[in-house]
Structure formats: structure tokens, C-alpha cells
Write a protein that holds these residues in place. Structure first.
Motif, PDB file in Angstrom:
ATOM      1  N   ASP A  54       0.937  -1.423   0.060  1.00 39.67           N
ATOM      2  CA  ASP A  54       0.017  -0.145   0.198  1.00 39.67           C
ATOM      3  C   ASP A  54       1.051   1.376   0.003  1.00 39.67           C
ATOM      4  OD1 ASP A  54      -1.895   1.676   0.045  1.00 39.67           O
ATOM      5  OD2 ASP A  54      -2.497   1.222   2.072  1.00 39.67           O
ATOM      6  N   SER A  88       0.912  -4.392  -4.925  1.00 37.19           N
ATOM      7  CA  SER A  88       1.320  -3.303  -5.822  1.00 37.19           C
ATOM      8  C   SER A  88       2.640  -3.511  -6.423  1.00 37.19           C
ATOM      9  CB  SER A  88       1.521  -2.180  -4.988  1.00 37.19           C
ATOM     10  OG  SER A  88       0.358  -1.289  -4.633  1.00 37.19           O
ATOM     11  N   THR A 141      -0.457   4.668   1.564  1.00 37.03           N
ATOM     12  CA  THR A 141      -0.351   4.766   3.002  1.00 37.03           C
ATOM     13  C   THR A 141       0.865   5.094   3.380  1.00 37.03           C
ATOM     14  OG1 THR A 141      -2.351   3.423   3.079  1.00 37.03           O
ATOM     15  CG2 THR A 141      -0.867   3.633   5.119  1.00 37.03           C
TER      16      THR A 141
END
Length: 358
Positions: free
Chosen positions: A227, A349, A230
Motif C-alpha cells: 500500500d 502493488s 499509505t
């Protein structure tokens, strides 16, 4: 929960792994009881599994496991690095070519200088790969293939320039190191006599696990691949974390490649070079290990053990085991293991480019 419920729950949670174990035991039983000469074959195979065999397997594990650990850091950070094979080649070639230009002596600083320069060279190539992928947003798979193909062609070409042959002459090798007392133990003492890269691997595996699972940097690495938004919001540079992960993959591959070359004191550039697919097997190993350094090491040791077993069986009269056949076993094993143990979950990702809002 009562003790009676523990076993059924364990069976439910590990039914695929247990199924694989049962099938392997069933296959072994069939070989022993049905196949002509099967019992003798099993006896011969078990007979070669000695301390010397295990020590050989550990030595062969070095380039595979270091490549696997390097791949974990890079991919968990979000950058897929399939150029591990190329980075191993860079490390192996640089170590030997450095010895060529250093004074011909057995002084310990010579071999360690070659080792250090090889690690730096591999890390530098990994840095170039990171720049192409992160700054210029190149396709990571294509860029990784380019690293491999360039190293595969450049190292033998450079060998011809330096030595007029794709294979280098022989140079000084790492001396073995013995652990006091343990190396004198009967039967198993041989396990505690090895070259420095083997002991470095034994330290690197738990250290890599600790860094990834128990440190802030490890949390950044995981967040960068899972992430990144974040992580960026928390004020940590995703770009820097990804650079760190990729460069670390170069460092680990440099150690693995240099360790491989300096254990034999020669660079072999013919065919697929002396690396001979170990980077690809390392990639397979960390997929089987599900991005866990300990699991990746165990998978690497399994593949290296198969290679060492093939070498041992060649020395037994009546056996003619094809090295080509042994070479495909790791790739068959990954299909079988992943089918029974479960799917490997890539970082969410991984392979995706990230652009900070800043």
C-alpha cells in the motif's frame, strides 16, 4: 478448546500439505515394494546422504538462497526483479576479473577485496535497474530480462578480452573455516567446516527475516509493495524505499555470485555461464517460500540438495542420472508444491509504478 479438537483443526488447516506428504510416502512405498530394484535404489540414495553430502548441499545453496533473499527485498518493496540471474553473473565475473588485476598472492585481503568489489558491482547494476524502473517507469519484467541478457552476453565477451577465452584461468579460492569443537564431532563434524559464504548465508537468513518482520524498515518495505499510498501519506518516501529494496537485491546477488566464483576460483562463461540458472531457481525458491527468507532458504536447500544428490549418484556404479533431468526438477517441484501447499500471494502493488502526490 479440548485436546481432542487440536488434531482435527491441524488437519483442516494443513490438509494440502498433509496430502502431499501422504502421496510422497505412497510413491516411496510403491518404489520399494513394486518397482524392480526399487529397494536397492532407495538404499543407495539414502546411503549418500552423509555429512559430506549435506555440506556440499549447503555450498550449492549459497548463490540460490542469496538470490532468493535479494528477490524478496526487491519484490516486497514493489519492484519485480527477474534479473537475479544477471546480477549473479555480474558478481561472479567481477570477483574473478578483480583477482586477475590484483597481485598474485594468497593474502587474505586479495580475495576479500575481490569479494567486496563484486558486491559493489552487482549493487551498482541493480541501482541502474532501479533508475530505469522507478525514474523512467520502464516495464519491470522487460528491464529485468535486459539485465540478464546483457550480463549473459557481456561477461563472456569481457572474458575473451581479458583472457582470450570465455573461461578464466584458475585463481585463489576461499579457504575453509572450521568451528572449534563442533568440527571435531564424529559423523557430523564435516557440517561445521565450510567457506565464509556458507556461514554468511546462515547468518543472512535469520537476519533478513528479522529485518523484514521486526524492524521499521521492514514495515516500510512491506508497505511500499502492499500500500504505497499509505506509506507516502505517513511521510515516508516510497521512491527511496523501493530504491533500497532493489539495491539490496543487488547486494545479496553480489554475495551469492562472488561466493559461487570464489569457491571454485574461476569464472566459466560458456553456455549459460557458471551461474547456470541459479538466479531463476532463486526466484522459484522465494515464490515457494511465499516471500519468507526462511522458507526461501529451505526451498533453495531442497533444490541444491537435488543437485548434490545427482553428483553423488553419478559416482555409484550402475547409475547414469542426467543432469538435464535433475535441472528441470526444481521447476516441476514448484508446480507440485504450489498446487498442494497453496498459492503464493504477491505484494498487491508489485510491478506497479507509483507517483507521489507531492
Amino acid at each position: 478448546m479440548s485436546d481432542a479438537d487440536v488434531l482435527p483443526r491441524f488437519v483442516r488447516d494443513h490438509r494440502r500439505a498433509l496430502t502431499l506428504v501422504v502421496l510422497l510416502l505412497a510413491a516411496l512405498t510403491i518404489v520399494v515394494t513394486v518397482v524392480p530394484g526399487g529397494r536397492q535404489t532407495v538404499t543407495d540414495v539414502s546411503g549418500v546422504i552423509t555429512a559430506s553430502y549435506l555440506a556440499s548441499a549447503f555450498r550449492l545453496t549459497v548463490p540460490i538462497a542469496f538470490a532468493a533473499i535479494g528477490g524478496i527485498f526487491s519484490e516486497k518493496a514493489g519492484v519485480i526483479n527477474i534479473g537475479l540471474e544477471g546480477l549473479l553473473i555480474i558478481g561472479a565475473f567481477t570477483a574473478i576479473v578483480t583477482l586477475h588485476f590484483l597481485p598474485e598472492t594468497t593474502a587474505i585481503w586479495v580475495i576479500w577485496s575481490a569479494f567486496g568489489i563484486a558486491v559493489i558491482a552487482s549493487a551498482f547494476v541493480a541501482l541502474l535497474f532501479a533508475i530505469v524502473c522507478i525514474e523512467f517507469k520502464a516495464d519491470q519484467v522487460i528491464a529485468g530480462l535486459a539485465v540478464w541478457l546483457i550480463a549473459l552476453g557481456l561477461a563472456p565477451f569481457a572474458s575473451i578480452i581479458v583472457w582470450e577465452n570465455v573461461n578464466s584461468p584458475s585463481f585463489v579460492t576461499f579457504s575453509t573455516v572450521s568451528i572449534p569443537i563442533l568440527s571435531d564431532l564424529p559423523s557430523i563434524g564435516r557440517l561445521f567446516v565450510a567457506t565464509p559464504p556458507v556461514f554468511m548465508l546462515i547468518v543472512a537468513v535469520p537476519l533478513a527475516w528479522y529485518v523484514l518482520n521486526r524492524t521499521t524498515f521492514g514495515k516500510w518495505i512491506e508497505a511500499s509493495g502492499e500500500d504505497p499510498k499509505t506509506l507516502d501519506t505517513a511521510g515516508v518516501s516510497v521512491r527511496k524505499v523501493r530504491y533500497a529494496g532493489v539495491v539490496l537485491s543487488g547486494v545479496f546477488c553480489g554475495i551469492g555470485g562472488a561466493g559461487l566464483a570464489l569457491n571454485v576460483g574461476q569464472f566459466v562463461g560458456s553456455g549459460e555461464t557458471m551461474v547456470d540458472g541459479r538466479g531463476w531457481i532463486g526466484l522459484t525458491a522465494y515464490l515457494i517460500g511465499n516471500y519468507n527468507p526462511v522458507g526461501a532458504f529451505l526451498a533453495s536447500f531442497l533444490f541444491a540438495g537435488l543437485d548434490a544428490l545427482q553428483i553423488q549418484l553419478q559416482q555409484i556404479a550402475g547409475y547414469d542420472v542426467s543432469s538435464t533431468l535433475i535441472g528441470i526438477i526444481p521447476y516441476v517441484a514448484v508446480v507440485v508444491v504450489l498446487a498442494f501447499i497453496g498459492r503464493t500471494r504477491m505484494p498487491s502493488s508489485a510491478g506497479e509504478h507509483y507517483e507521489s502526490d507531492e
